[in-house]
Scaffold this active site. Structure first.
Site, PDB file in Angstrom:
ATOM      1  N   HIS A 297       5.261   1.315   2.551  1.00  0.00           N
ATOM      2  CA  HIS A 297       5.762   0.247   1.712  1.00  0.00           C
ATOM      3  C   HIS A 297       5.741  -0.886   2.379  1.00  0.00           C
ATOM      4  CE1 HIS A 297       7.165  -1.135  -2.004  1.00  0.00           C
ATOM      5  NE2 HIS A 297       7.918  -0.342  -2.401  1.00  0.00           N
TER       6      HIS A 297
ATOM      7  N   ASP B  76       2.298  -1.575  -2.271  1.00  0.00           N
ATOM      8  CA  ASP B  76       3.472  -1.809  -3.341  1.00  0.00           C
ATOM      9  C   ASP B  76       3.097  -0.709  -4.287  1.00  0.00           C
ATOM     10  OD1 ASP B  76       1.299  -2.862  -4.808  1.00  0.00           O
ATOM     11  OD2 ASP B  76       2.240  -4.895  -4.361  1.00  0.00           O
TER      12      ASP B  76
END
Ligand code: CAO
Length: 262
Positions: free
Chosen positions: A232, A236
């Site tokens: 992350h 995304d």
């Protein structure tokens, strides 16, 4: 052999096998301690390193009806050429085609965490359950391999894994990974990244489940779930969801892979 402590008593067992836990003393109110060696020892290190990376999870179901039909047509042909054709080569190719459109999923993050390193080759790792433990050799340059060539290479890696003869070259240089836990069982999973890779997918077992057709009628459908984990820091949710949508189109309409396969 290694001496293992069993609270007050001690037992001597061979240290080499990594998987089999001794069970002979079950019910004796003692404990048995064994050393963590070999592949398991390496797993402690790689999994500890991966735990420092924020993982993002995403799951989707993929309808396998058309791919099941296509595989059943091609499987005997591959067999006549001496190759076992499972679902994996199709899934590996479909991932590579989708990675071409979403290359960040095939990248890594630099040590300084200031650059993204895009890799212009798809070396797709496949988790293999071997007698020595879990290994993830990779299929090199999937972007330029046919589905048959991917199957050939997967067959070779499975055989070498079973014999314990996978080489450092087989194991290094992976850029993206898949883990087919569904061959053993399970639907959803929460896979852990194999650093420096930034994306991994865990494939659940294909199940016949009731679903609606376009007329609203319930029909028996082959459903497979893939659980994705992404790094992350650079990936995304929208990127994984878009990648998954494209992958879904290749899996659910497998003839469309012909259009984009080089
Ligand atoms: N659902 C249902 N059936 C499946 C399936 C799935 N997800 N995946 C494979 N199958 C079927 C195959 O199609 C094949 O059927 P046929 O006999 O009709 O051809 C059969 O199960 C056996 O497949 P296979 O295991 O020989 O081949 P594969 O290419 O599908 O999988 C491999 C190869 C190496 C991924 C698998 O053998 C393996 O080791 N899986 C375990 C991976 C693992 O441990 N992951 C966890 C990592 S996290 O700790």
């Amino acid at each position: 052999t290694t001496t293992c402590t069993a609270s007050s008593k001690s037992t001597t067992i061979p240290s080499t096998p990594v998987a089999a836990a001794p069970v002979a003393t079950i019910g004796s109110n003692t404990t048995t301690t064994v050393p963590i060696t070999g592949i398991r020892k390496a797993m402690v290190k790689t999994m500890n390193a991966a735990s420092a990376v924020p993982h993002f999870g995403f799951s989707e179901e993929y309808i396998m009806d058309k791919l099941t039909e296509l595989r059943s047509q091609l499987k005997p042909i591959a067999e006549s050429r001496g190759i076992k054709l499972s679902y994996m080569p199709f899934l590996i190719k479909a991932c590579s085609l989708a990675l071409s459109r979403y290359p960040v999923l095939n990248s890594s993050i630099s040590q300084s965490q200031t650059e993204i390193i895009y890799k212009n080759y798809h070396n797709i790792g496949v988790a293999i359950d071997t007698p020595q433990g879990l290994l993830v050799p990779n299929i090199k340059n999937v972007e330029s391999k046919s589905i048959f060539e991917i199957a050939q290479e997967l067959n070779r890696l499975q055989k070498e894994g079973a014999k314990g003869t996978l080489t450092p070259a087989d194991m290094s240089g992976g850029t993206f990974s898949l883990s087919n836990i569904g061959t053993i069982g399970g639907t959803y999973c929460s896979p852990v990244l194999l650093l420096p890779e930034v994306c991994i997918g865990a494939i659940g077992k294909i199940q016949k489940l009731p679903r609606f057709d376009k007329h609203g009628n319930v029909y028996p459908c082959s459903v497979m779930i893939i659980s994705w984990s992404g790094d992350h820091r650079i990936i995304d949710g929208a990127t994984i969801a878009n990648f998954s949508n494209l992958l879904k189109s290749y899996i659910e309409q497998p003839n469309t892979m012909l259009l984009d396969t080089k």
